[in-house]
Design a protein around this motif. Structure first.
Motif: not given
Length: 290
Positions: A135, A140, A152
Motif C-alpha cells: 500500500s 502506489n 492506495p
C-alpha cells in the motif's frame, strides 16, 4: 609385423564397436552420479506415494485427482505457468532480437540488465516485489502523485502481482535461449526472401520465425517448468489465496505430516514436467527439421 603394416594399422580409423565402448566407458561415471542424485530419489518418491501401513495403495492419488479442491490446485499451477510463459514469450521474443541487434556499449548494457538479476536470489526478488506493490510502496506512491488514483489500491496478494512477479523473475530464461538462436541467424535468408518479392512481414513470419523455433521451444520449456513448480514466488506474492502444487507439497511434508500425499503431489508435478520436456523436444525436432 613390418613397420609399414604397423603404420597402416595405426592410421586406420577405430571400429564402431570400439567407439561405442569408449563412449560408454567415458559416460559411465556421469551416468552413475546422475542416477544416484536424480533417479534414485525420484524412484523413492514414487514408492513413498504408493506405500501405506496396509500395503500398496493409490488412495493418495485418488484424493489428489478425485477432489475438486486439489484439481483446482493443479489448475492453479498450470494457469500460473501458462500465463507466465505466454507473457514472457511476448516480452522476451522482441527483447532477444533487440539484444542480438545491439552493438557496443548498448549491447553490454542490455546483457548486464539481463544477467545481473540472475545473481540475486529468487527470495530477494520476490521480497522486492512485495515492497514495490504494498500500500505504501513505490507503485502506489507514483500513481497517487500522478493523480491516477486517490488512495492506495490493493496490489500485493493478488493474482496480478503473482503474474507480474513471476514474469519478471523468469523472463531471462525466455530471452537467453531465443537470443542464442537469433544471434546466429543469417540475415541473407531474409534478404533472399525480399529479393523474391516477400514483404518484411511475410519474410519475418515465413523465414525468421521458423528459424527461431528451437529457441522459442527451449525458452517456453524452461519458463513453464520453472513457473509450474515455483514455491517461493506464489508464497510471498499471494500466499494462501492461490494454492499451488508446490505449496501443497510443502504443506503436506512440513505441516500436515502426510508424506505419502506430498509424494503423490510430487509425482504429479514430475509427470507435468516430463510431459513438457517430451512435447518441447518433439517441437524442437519439428522446428529444426523444417
Amino acid at each position: 609385423m613390418s613397420a609399414t603394416a604397423r603404420a597402416a594399422t595405426a592410421t586406420m580409423p577405430p571400429s564402431p564397436n570400439r567407439e561405442r565402448r569408449l563412449a560408454a566407458g567415458t559416460a559411465a561415471p556421469a551416468i552413475v552420479i546422475l542416477a544416484a542424485l536424480f533417479v534414485v530419489p525420484l524412484v523413492l518418491l514414487l514408492i513413498g506415494s504408493l506405500l501405506s501401513p496396509a500395503g500398496i495403495t493409490f488412495a493418495e492419488y485418488a484424493k489428489l485427482l478425485g477432489t475438486s479442491h486439489y484439481l483446482g490446485v493443479i489448475w492453479n499451477s498450470l494457469r500460473l505457468a501458462l500465463l507466465t510463459t505466454l507473457i514472457a514469450l511476448a516480452i522476451g521474443y522482441p527483447a532477444a532480437f533487440a539484444l542480438a541487434r545491439a552493438r557496443g556499449a548498448m549491447r553490454s548494457l542490455l546483457l548486464a540488465t539481463l544477467f545481473l538479476p540472475l545473481a540475486a536470489s529468487v527470495i530477494v526478488k520476490a521480497f522486492a516485489w512485495t515492497i514495490l506493490l504494498r500500500s505504501d510502496g513505490l507503485v502506489n506512491t507514483v500513481l497517487i502523485t500522478l493523480g491516477v488514483i486517490r488512495e492506495p489500491i490493493r496490489m500485493i496478494f493478488t493474482e496480478t502481482a503473482l503474474i507480474v512477479g513471476s514474469v519478471n523473475i523468469f523472463l531471462p530464461f525466455m530471452i537467453l535461449p531465443i537470443y542464442s538462436v537469433v544471434a546466429q541467424l543469417d540475415r541473407r535468408m531474409t534478404d533472399a526472401a525480399a529479393t523474391l518479392g516477400a514483404s518484411p512481414v511475410v519474410a519475418f513470419l515465413r523465414v525468421t520465425v521458423p528459424l527461431t523455433v528451437p529457441g522459442i521451444v527451449a525458452g517456453v520449456a524452461l519458463v513453464f517448468s520453472l513457473s509450474v513448480s515455483a514455491y517461493v514466488v506464489p508464497t510471498l506474492l499471494i500466499g494462501e489465496r492461490y494454492p499451488t502444487l508446490a505449496s501443497t507439497i510443502a504443506k503436506a511434508y512440513l505441516l500436515a505430516r502426510q508424506p505419502a500425499f506430498g509424494a503423490a503431489a510430487g509425482v504429479v508435478l514430475l509427470v507435468i514436467a516430463v510431459a513438457v520436456i517430451t512435447i518441447s523436444t518433439r517441437l524442437a525436432r519439428f522446428g529444426g527439421g523444417r
